[in-house]
Scaffold this motif. Sequence first.
Motif, PDB file in Angstrom:
ATOM      1  N   ALA A   1       0.846  -1.199   0.000  1.00 50.98           N
ATOM      2  CA  ALA A   1       0.000   0.000   0.000  1.00 50.98           C
ATOM      3  C   ALA A   1       0.882   1.250   0.000  1.00 50.98           C
ATOM      4  N   ALA A   2       0.673   2.124  -0.993  1.00 53.83           N
ATOM      5  CA  ALA A   2       1.453   3.361  -1.086  1.00 53.83           C
ATOM      6  C   ALA A   2       0.743   4.305  -2.049  1.00 53.83           C
ATOM      7  N   GLY A   3       1.125   5.588  -1.989  1.00 53.82           N
ATOM      8  CA  GLY A   3       0.559   6.578  -2.892  1.00 53.82           C
ATOM      9  C   GLY A   3       1.157   6.480  -4.283  1.00 53.82           C
TER      10      GLY A   3
ATOM     11  N   ALA B   1      13.730  -6.133   2.724  1.00 53.39           N
ATOM     12  CA  ALA B   1      12.625  -6.072   1.770  1.00 53.39           C
ATOM     13  C   ALA B   1      13.054  -5.241   0.578  1.00 53.39           C
ATOM     14  N   LEU B   2      12.849  -5.770  -0.613  1.00 46.26           N
ATOM     15  CA  LEU B   2      13.079  -5.029  -1.849  1.00 46.26           C
ATOM     16  C   LEU B   2      11.732  -4.520  -2.331  1.00 46.26           C
ATOM     17  N   ARG B   3      11.606  -3.194  -2.442  1.00 44.81           N
ATOM     18  CA  ARG B   3      10.320  -2.590  -2.776  1.00 44.81           C
ATOM     19  C   ARG B   3      10.403  -1.828  -4.099  1.00 44.81           C
ATOM     20  N   LEU B   4       9.326  -1.947  -4.868  1.00 36.78           N
ATOM     21  CA  LEU B   4       9.217  -1.316  -6.171  1.00 36.78           C
ATOM     22  C   LEU B   4       8.003  -0.397  -6.182  1.00 36.78           C
ATOM     23  N   HIS B   5       8.185   0.827  -6.699  1.00 38.66           N
ATOM     24  CA  HIS B   5       7.092   1.795  -6.805  1.00 38.66           C
ATOM     25  C   HIS B   5       7.073   2.353  -8.223  1.00 38.66           C
ATOM     26  N   PHE B   6       5.907   2.267  -8.866  1.00 40.18           N
ATOM     27  CA  PHE B   6       5.776   2.794 -10.227  1.00 40.18           C
ATOM     28  C   PHE B   6       4.310   3.113 -10.477  1.00 40.18           C
TER      29      PHE B   6
ATOM     30  N   HIS C   1       2.805  -1.050  -6.779  1.00 40.51           N
ATOM     31  CA  HIS C   1       3.678  -1.088  -5.606  1.00 40.51           C
ATOM     32  C   HIS C   1       3.833  -2.548  -5.182  1.00 40.51           C
ATOM     33  N   ARG C   2       5.050  -3.043  -5.188  1.00 40.33           N
ATOM     34  CA  ARG C   2       5.297  -4.448  -4.873  1.00 40.33           C
ATOM     35  C   ARG C   2       6.475  -4.571  -3.910  1.00 40.33           C
TER      36      ARG C   2
END
Length: 218
Positions: A154-156, A187-192, A196-197
């Motif tokens: 969960a993210a903007g 944790a490896l996090r991706l935002h695009f 969001h993963r």
Amino acid sequence: MTMTFLAWLLSFAVAFAGAQLAPDLPHPHVPKAIAALGAGGKLGLQWFTVPFNAEHLAKLEKDFTWHLGFASFENAMPLRAGDVAVPPGRWKLDALRGATGQDWSLALSPFELWQARRAVASNPAAQEDLARIEKELAERGVPARIVVPTEVLAAGDAEHLEFEVLLRGYAARARFSVEPAGGLAFALRLHFGTLHRSVEFTEVYEARPLDATGETRR
């Protein structure tokens, strides 16, 4: 009001009007990197920023592979993501679309294999190098692709592609010590855009035994 000031004011107005009428400049692809230190070695992540395009993302079909800003991932130590093992190496990091637009995985391919395949696409004579690399990887037991499932985060909205690595630390030998007794968790996090993963990784690390005095055996 002097003529010099009037001339400056006129030149500013012309420049401002031109900027408003000029077409949008292409998005600058900014190279970015993250480096971290685990119990048994280093982690590295490299990519460049790209702008989010919701319309383009919605048109992608199942099994589509996206380059993630030509991201690469490097781990000097073995990792695990759930039941998936990632041996030490440098990997081309891609996003792999599943059956729906909400179903994405990370795909890791040996970086040298990815480079060799790209070379063949523009130069068929490079096929010999590709065959050699494929053979060497097979002999070392390195898979041609590792697929790692991701979890929704969960993210903007993120206007540009971004990564982050959330370090959770590793077990230490004792208080006030940084000597590892276990592997790093992160944790490896991706935002695009709206995508969001997150993937939880754990370093596979076997601490060296202690001798009779409580010191680490060399």
